[in-house]
Scaffold this motif. Structure first.
Motif, PDB file in Angstrom:
ATOM      1  N   VAL A  12       1.006  -1.115   0.039  1.00  0.00           N
ATOM      2  CA  VAL A  12      -0.058   0.053  -0.020  1.00  0.00           C
ATOM      3  C   VAL A  12       0.647   1.224   0.078  1.00  0.00           C
ATOM      4  O   VAL A  12       1.802   1.511   0.762  1.00  0.00           O
ATOM      5  CB  VAL A  12      -1.007   0.180   1.240  1.00  0.00           C
ATOM      6  CG1 VAL A  12      -1.821   1.424   1.269  1.00  0.00           C
ATOM      7  CG2 VAL A  12      -1.697  -1.204   1.279  1.00  0.00           C
ATOM      8  N   VAL A  13       0.576   2.121  -0.944  1.00  0.00           N
ATOM      9  CA  VAL A  13       1.070   3.464  -0.752  1.00  0.00           C
ATOM     10  C   VAL A  13      -0.183   4.653  -0.286  1.00  0.00           C
ATOM     11  O   VAL A  13      -1.225   4.552  -0.709  1.00  0.00           O
ATOM     12  CB  VAL A  13       1.401   3.854  -2.035  1.00  0.00           C
ATOM     13  CG1 VAL A  13       1.911   5.488  -1.962  1.00  0.00           C
ATOM     14  CG2 VAL A  13       2.995   3.382  -2.270  1.00  0.00           C
ATOM     15  N   VAL A  14       0.215   5.248   0.861  1.00  0.00           N
ATOM     16  CA  VAL A  14      -0.786   6.154   1.672  1.00  0.00           C
ATOM     17  C   VAL A  14      -0.299   7.614   1.035  1.00  0.00           C
ATOM     18  O   VAL A  14       0.969   7.960   1.155  1.00  0.00           O
ATOM     19  CB  VAL A  14      -0.632   6.115   2.778  1.00  0.00           C
ATOM     20  CG1 VAL A  14      -1.860   7.185   3.433  1.00  0.00           C
ATOM     21  CG2 VAL A  14      -1.078   4.823   3.414  1.00  0.00           C
ATOM     22  N   ILE A  15      -1.154   8.211   0.217  1.00  0.00           N
ATOM     23  CA  ILE A  15      -0.925   9.838  -0.106  1.00  0.00           C
ATOM     24  C   ILE A  15      -1.956  10.575   0.843  1.00  0.00           C
ATOM     25  O   ILE A  15      -2.938  10.787   0.589  1.00  0.00           O
ATOM     26  CB  ILE A  15      -1.371  10.037  -1.553  1.00  0.00           C
ATOM     27  CG1 ILE A  15      -0.424   9.016  -2.597  1.00  0.00           C
ATOM     28  CG2 ILE A  15      -1.093  11.397  -2.017  1.00  0.00           C
ATOM     29  CD1 ILE A  15      -0.593   9.171  -4.165  1.00  0.00           C
ATOM     30  N   ALA A  16      -1.326  11.194   1.927  1.00  0.00           N
ATOM     31  CA  ALA A  16      -1.911  12.206   2.861  1.00  0.00           C
ATOM     32  C   ALA A  16      -1.675  13.390   2.498  1.00  0.00           C
ATOM     33  O   ALA A  16      -0.273  14.012   2.576  1.00  0.00           O
ATOM     34  CB  ALA A  16      -1.820  11.473   4.188  1.00  0.00           C
ATOM     35  N   LEU A  17      -2.519  14.296   2.081  1.00  0.00           N
ATOM     36  CA  LEU A  17      -2.237  15.651   1.981  1.00  0.00           C
ATOM     37  C   LEU A  17      -2.638  16.656   3.018  1.00  0.00           C
ATOM     38  O   LEU A  17      -3.842  16.230   3.717  1.00  0.00           O
ATOM     39  CB  LEU A  17      -2.803  16.112   0.509  1.00  0.00           C
ATOM     40  CG  LEU A  17      -2.415  15.437  -0.416  1.00  0.00           C
ATOM     41  CD1 LEU A  17      -3.082  16.034  -1.970  1.00  0.00           C
ATOM     42  CD2 LEU A  17      -0.760  15.398  -0.684  1.00  0.00           C
ATOM     43  N   GLU A  18      -2.217  17.773   3.481  1.00  0.00           N
ATOM     44  CA  GLU A  18      -2.716  18.503   4.390  1.00  0.00           C
ATOM     45  C   GLU A  18      -4.015  18.881   4.157  1.00  0.00           C
ATOM     46  O   GLU A  18      -4.388  18.969   2.912  1.00  0.00           O
ATOM     47  CB  GLU A  18      -1.660  19.814   4.751  1.00  0.00           C
ATOM     48  CG  GLU A  18      -1.556  20.782   3.396  1.00  0.00           C
ATOM     49  CD  GLU A  18      -0.830  22.000   3.515  1.00  0.00           C
ATOM     50  OE1 GLU A  18      -0.618  22.333   4.934  1.00  0.00           O
ATOM     51  OE2 GLU A  18      -0.263  22.359   2.659  1.00  0.00           O
ATOM     52  N   LEU A  41       3.715  12.717  -8.635  1.00  0.00           N
ATOM     53  CA  LEU A  41       4.166  11.837  -7.536  1.00  0.00           C
ATOM     54  C   LEU A  41       3.567  10.482  -7.834  1.00  0.00           C
ATOM     55  O   LEU A  41       4.051   9.476  -7.788  1.00  0.00           O
ATOM     56  CB  LEU A  41       3.137  12.373  -6.369  1.00  0.00           C
ATOM     57  CG  LEU A  41       3.066  11.233  -4.957  1.00  0.00           C
ATOM     58  CD1 LEU A  41       4.446  11.042  -4.433  1.00  0.00           C
ATOM     59  CD2 LEU A  41       2.184  12.022  -3.885  1.00  0.00           C
ATOM     60  N   VAL A  42       2.218  10.353  -8.536  1.00  0.00           N
ATOM     61  CA  VAL A  42       1.580   9.041  -8.642  1.00  0.00           C
ATOM     62  C   VAL A  42       2.415   8.533  -9.954  1.00  0.00           C
ATOM     63  O   VAL A  42       2.828   7.237  -9.775  1.00  0.00           O
ATOM     64  CB  VAL A  42       0.341   9.479  -9.276  1.00  0.00           C
ATOM     65  CG1 VAL A  42      -0.296   7.949 -10.109  1.00  0.00           C
ATOM     66  CG2 VAL A  42      -0.696   9.708  -8.175  1.00  0.00           C
ATOM     67  N   LYS A  51       2.868  -1.938  -7.637  1.00  0.00           N
ATOM     68  CA  LYS A  51       1.777  -2.594  -8.124  1.00  0.00           C
ATOM     69  C   LYS A  51       0.741  -2.697  -7.248  1.00  0.00           C
ATOM     70  O   LYS A  51      -0.391  -3.565  -7.385  1.00  0.00           O
ATOM     71  CB  LYS A  51       2.047  -3.877  -8.953  1.00  0.00           C
ATOM     72  CG  LYS A  51       2.924  -3.702  -9.931  1.00  0.00           C
ATOM     73  CD  LYS A  51       3.385  -5.145 -10.751  1.00  0.00           C
ATOM     74  CE  LYS A  51       4.210  -5.014 -12.119  1.00  0.00           C
ATOM     75  NZ  LYS A  51       5.284  -4.365 -11.546  1.00  0.00           N
ATOM     76  N   GLY A  52       0.726  -2.141  -5.892  1.00  0.00           N
ATOM     77  CA  GLY A  52      -0.343  -2.589  -4.883  1.00  0.00           C
ATOM     78  C   GLY A  52      -1.181  -1.735  -4.864  1.00  0.00           C
ATOM     79  O   GLY A  52      -1.952  -1.232  -6.125  1.00  0.00           O
ATOM     80  N   LYS A  53      -1.728  -1.168  -3.803  1.00  0.00           N
ATOM     81  CA  LYS A  53      -3.012  -0.276  -3.693  1.00  0.00           C
ATOM     82  C   LYS A  53      -2.685   1.119  -3.445  1.00  0.00           C
ATOM     83  O   LYS A  53      -1.628   1.367  -2.343  1.00  0.00           O
ATOM     84  CB  LYS A  53      -3.771  -1.037  -2.593  1.00  0.00           C
ATOM     85  CG  LYS A  53      -4.325  -2.449  -2.934  1.00  0.00           C
ATOM     86  CD  LYS A  53      -4.628  -3.135  -1.874  1.00  0.00           C
ATOM     87  CE  LYS A  53      -3.490  -3.545  -0.788  1.00  0.00           C
ATOM     88  NZ  LYS A  53      -3.723  -5.016  -0.462  1.00  0.00           N
ATOM     89  N   ILE A  54      -3.404   2.037  -3.875  1.00  0.00           N
ATOM     90  CA  ILE A  54      -3.043   3.489  -3.376  1.00  0.00           C
ATOM     91  C   ILE A  54      -4.474   4.033  -2.483  1.00  0.00           C
ATOM     92  O   ILE A  54      -5.550   3.833  -3.023  1.00  0.00           O
ATOM     93  CB  ILE A  54      -3.021   4.367  -4.630  1.00  0.00           C
ATOM     94  CG1 ILE A  54      -1.592   3.864  -5.472  1.00  0.00           C
ATOM     95  CG2 ILE A  54      -2.986   5.775  -4.165  1.00  0.00           C
ATOM     96  CD1 ILE A  54      -1.355   4.861  -6.578  1.00  0.00           C
ATOM     97  N   LEU A  55      -3.961   4.427  -1.417  1.00  0.00           N
ATOM     98  CA  LEU A  55      -4.977   4.976  -0.337  1.00  0.00           C
ATOM     99  C   LEU A  55      -4.824   6.512  -0.261  1.00  0.00           C
ATOM    100  O   LEU A  55      -3.800   6.825   0.180  1.00  0.00           O
ATOM    101  CB  LEU A  55      -4.918   4.242   1.027  1.00  0.00           C
ATOM    102  CG  LEU A  55      -5.672   4.727   2.045  1.00  0.00           C
ATOM    103  CD1 LEU A  55      -7.193   4.696   1.594  1.00  0.00           C
ATOM    104  CD2 LEU A  55      -5.553   4.148   3.510  1.00  0.00           C
ATOM    105  N   ILE A  56      -5.758   7.369  -0.499  1.00  0.00           N
ATOM    106  CA  ILE A  56      -5.481   8.748  -0.336  1.00  0.00           C
ATOM    107  C   ILE A  56      -6.567   9.470   0.645  1.00  0.00           C
ATOM    108  O   ILE A  56      -7.601   9.035   0.793  1.00  0.00           O
ATOM    109  CB  ILE A  56      -6.225   9.297  -1.656  1.00  0.00           C
ATOM    110  CG1 ILE A  56      -5.241   8.878  -3.056  1.00  0.00           C
ATOM    111  CG2 ILE A  56      -6.003  11.110  -1.662  1.00  0.00           C
ATOM    112  CD1 ILE A  56      -5.716   9.322  -4.349  1.00  0.00           C
ATOM    113  N   SER A  57      -5.708  10.176   1.512  1.00  0.00           N
ATOM    114  CA  SER A  57      -6.408  10.932   2.532  1.00  0.00           C
ATOM    115  C   SER A  57      -6.014  12.452   2.140  1.00  0.00           C
ATOM    116  O   SER A  57      -5.090  12.850   2.477  1.00  0.00           O
ATOM    117  CB  SER A  57      -5.946  10.596   3.943  1.00  0.00           C
ATOM    118  OG  SER A  57      -6.533  11.350   4.730  1.00  0.00           O
TER     119      SER A  57
END
Length: 251
Positions: A12-18, A41-42, A51-57
């Motif tokens: 998993v890659v987590v993309i967390a933005l302010e 970034l992506v 090749k995993g899952k992307i989780l965005i917050s």
């Protein structure tokens, strides 16, 4: 992003933005500002063999999930955003406290987007009974005013900016994605079957090691269906405006 060999084996890659305080009417300006860096970034993540899952917050994650899908080429089951899951958790907690029931006795749904949310009262339950049935029982001290207050609190900007509940939602989703703790959550997920076109929107899906999977179609009351279709149409219109404006090279 520099070369990172660990990404090739990451789950998993987590993309967390302010979360700056942004009004809904400023959505396009916000997305326009972050889109170039977001795409870079992506693309970098994918170029590193991920090749995993992307989780965005992030604010407006329904838009970012959609464009991450377009940029990455990943299957739609491997992209999701926190979406309205934090609002669902908040609503369930409020109903539990208001009706004085147990931790696992409430099932409630908030769908749509954090900015345009729809509480699915017709499919929200406390124990075996729909929440709305509690309005008819004066012993429960639960009124239409309580419903209105819950709707206002669930859609408030302060809730969307609340890091504590956002982090709680993010933590639960991460546990579902990386450990054997599947859960059904109202997260932003890619949907391609709508007449208006593909988009990402929050609906209840199964989140697990395999990513996101819809178990069944969302069944709404007639009025809820009308409201939900309005949200879908407006969201797709926003996506079209972004695509036509070629924000950040989104062609």
């Amino acid at each position: 992003m520099e070369k990172n060999e660990d990404l090739a084996s990451a789950d998993v890659v987590v993309i967390a933005l302010e979360r700056p305080q942004i009004a809904a009417e400023d959505m396009l300006t916000y997305v326009q500002g972050i889109m170039p860096k977001f795409r870079k970034l992506v693309n970098s993540v994918i170029e590193n063999g991920f090749k995993g899952k992307i989780l965005i917050s992030a604010p407006f994650d329904e838009l970012l999930v959609y464009f991450a899908w377009r940029f990455s080429g990943l299957p739609q089951t491997q992209l999701l955003g926190v979406g309205t899951f934090s609002q669902t958790l908040f609503l369930q907690s409020q109903l539990k406290d208001r009706l004085r029931v147990g931790e696992n006795d409430v099932s409630a749904l908030v769908v749509g987007t954090p900015q345009q949310q729809l509480i699915v009262w017709s499919r929200s339950y406390v124990g075996p009974a729909p929440v709305l049935m509690y309005l008819a029982n004066q012993d429960n001290h639960f009124s239409a005013e309580d419903i209105a207050n819950l709707e206002a609190a669930s859609s408030s900007q302060s809730l969307m900016d609340n890091w504590a509940i956002q982090d709680l939602a993010l933590d639960r989703l991460l546990m579902a994605l990386v450990e054997d703790r599947p859960l059904i959550a109202t997260v932003s997920n890619i949907q391609t079957e709508h007449e208006v076109g593909a988009l990402a929107i929050s609906t209840p899906v199964l989140v697990s090691l395999a990513g996101v999977r819809r178990l069944t179609d969302l069944t709404l009351s007639d009025s809820e269906e009308t409201d939900f279709e309005t949200i879908i149409s407006q969201l797709r219109q926003t996506i079209t405006e972004i695509e036509n404006g070629k924000l950040g090279g989104t062609e």
